[in-house]
Scaffold this active site. Sequence first.
Site, PDB file in Angstrom:
ATOM      1  CB  SER A 422      -0.966  -0.034   1.263  1.00 34.85           C
ATOM      2  OG  SER A 422      -1.979   0.830   1.193  1.00 34.85           O
ATOM      3  CG  ASP A 613      -6.719  -2.524  -3.629  1.00 33.66           C
ATOM      4  OD1 ASP A 613      -7.360  -2.065  -2.931  1.00 33.66           O
ATOM      5  OD2 ASP A 613      -5.462  -2.699  -3.570  1.00 33.66           O
ATOM      6  CG  HIS A 643      -5.963  -1.887   0.367  1.00 38.11           C
ATOM      7  ND1 HIS A 643      -5.161  -1.405  -0.651  1.00 38.11           N
ATOM      8  CD2 HIS A 643      -5.407  -1.086   1.214  1.00 38.11           C
ATOM      9  CE1 HIS A 643      -4.092  -0.633  -0.564  1.00 38.11           C
ATOM     10  NE2 HIS A 643      -4.349  -0.611   0.693  1.00 38.11           N
TER      11      HIS A 643
END
Length: 685
Positions: A422, A613, A643
């Site tokens: 991320s 995601d 995610h």
Amino acid sequence: MDHKDVFAALQMVCSDVISALNGSRNNSSNADATDRLLGVMRQIQEHCRAVEPLITGFTAVYHHFDLDAQTPGNGYRTLVKVVHSCIIHILQKARYIASNCTGAFFRMDHNMAEMDAYCSALCQLRALLYLAQVLLNDNAHGQLYSQEEGGLSERFVREYTSILYCFTGFSPSLRPFLQTVVISMVSFGENYKKQQTGLGIAALSFFTSGKYVVDPELRGTEFERITQNLDMQFWKTFWNLTETELLSSLTRIASTVVQVNVILTIPAVSLSLPLASDPSFSVSMNPPVAHWGPGPVKVRLISHTLRQGQDSAELLALSRPEGPQLSLPGGFSRQTAPLSPCLLVHFHGGGFVAQTSKSHENYLKSWSKDLNVPILSVDYSLAPEAPFPRALEECFYAYCWALKNCHLLGSTAERVCLVGDSAGGNLCITVSMRAMSHGVRVPDGIVAAYPATLLTTDASPSRLLTLIDPLLPLSVLYKCIDAYAGMSCQSVQPAQQLDTLAALGQDTVKLLTNFAQGATNWFQTLLDPKAASSSSSTTSSNGPSTSKSHSVEKPQEVKEYPDNFEPLRSRCLVDIQTPCSPIMKNPFVSPLLAPDSLLKGLPPVHIVASALDALLDDSVMLAKKLRNMNQPVTLTVVEDLPHGFLSLFQLSKETQEASDICVKRIREVFQQEELPADQRQPGLN
């Protein structure tokens, strides 16, 4: 099963249900519920008739947006997949109703309510398909993000702030856990404003969560309140619950045991590194200075095996042990292993605003064992107190320090891989670009899991998933962008206050106020377009903010939907702040926008993304851009995972397999063919 067959089967089963209900209606003891269920089944049929041609249209063209034929994955495919999953659930439930609705023990009210929920989900997914169709028509061929300045993305924000949240389509093995997360979030939010410590709130939430388990409607109402009304401080506190000693101790029980797990404090001193182009010359690397001047950087060293240098007096002078790992538990040899030729440098996720390496050490311990390499994870300072470029400066400085002092970390650093998830994936790429721009050695490879590569508010089909993802709603995404860009920075704090785990709770409390505000506001506006909120500009300590405020007053001239359709609307007022700042387009903030000259210097990039995601299109577009430049890049898209799946790697077979893919890519970086001797970049001893 082909989607046309699925739609045909559902139409047939709906007709069977309608016939069965009409036949038993006069004998039913609950005629009102029977009539409502009849109405729901007819609505489902109408939605299916409208959705089927949309799905057919997307399936005919969505392959044009893939990286290549061997890597199917983009936001359009995901929307089709989620709709297909919803239709399958409705089909299974409708078959049950058709077979049992005339039985004596059939619960008409319960089954009507469940089918009504599926109908609402299908209605909202239909709305998403209409919005995605606008993107498809307006964007250039193969382009997933809107290239229009303002207009199109702002219209989508207006829709986001009014459409009702309804449905998720994650892996069946993860659904119970994700439902538990939502229930925990709701319970935590109910007690958040009470005068308790973070752990106290968590304990109190445990005793109040029961009502949300047995009453889904109450859970939905409270979830809407939280996502619309609480602030960033709430979200940061909630995300950081895994940092508490109690929860971390529980997860440590099931985690891989390692011999080295220490926190290091890297002093803020200048470093001298050789130039990558000519090692006979050196360049000076200064410590991070943004916002409050030079300060130390904290990192975590994890090693399954005790190696040379890791028990040296020089390293111990910088270290603080955490847990029992340094006592060398039974079953481990007390002999010191030789230096590893490889070094893994890790940057954690958390939206630039939350968590530390402590939240990620479970999978890092497992990786250290599987790869048999030392891992250095950087605890960079968090926004909004430490906005861009502080985190990037700290991560780059820690990377340079690791090259300079690899012998203390148990490695010769002949092969160095950067890995992050991320926000950490973003930092892997930007640290590598910074290394290239400063003339120092770039890593041998990057492994980025679901990276955030475009920190702008541009619309894309995968970002439509923020409507159905309880873990990453749009306002939370916008709050993270706003914080990292520095638009919500209220004050500057000394580095030592931000870098200690002891201060994390205090840091958490501050961040929660702004974070939940947007998330809560967004989910509530998912219910009623009649509520209005006025646009306003806010002022920070650094001057006027450039964020834009969107109100839910009227659909205006939006023509995304046909005249005979309108999605379910939120009942709650929302005022979502849309980040808008030139910093968002800085290539070291949004590497997808970086010029070719910066991206050309990147090492091989391996991206592991998730089909469910909201940031999927970030990964696809970056991989395409690198591929078009003839840069080495791979993209793997895993199915049915949310995610942040690395943090869930012990919860299911699917998350474990996704973690294994990351390990495989890291191993490829470490084992790739050696460069000729005159091109080799040795570790710095």
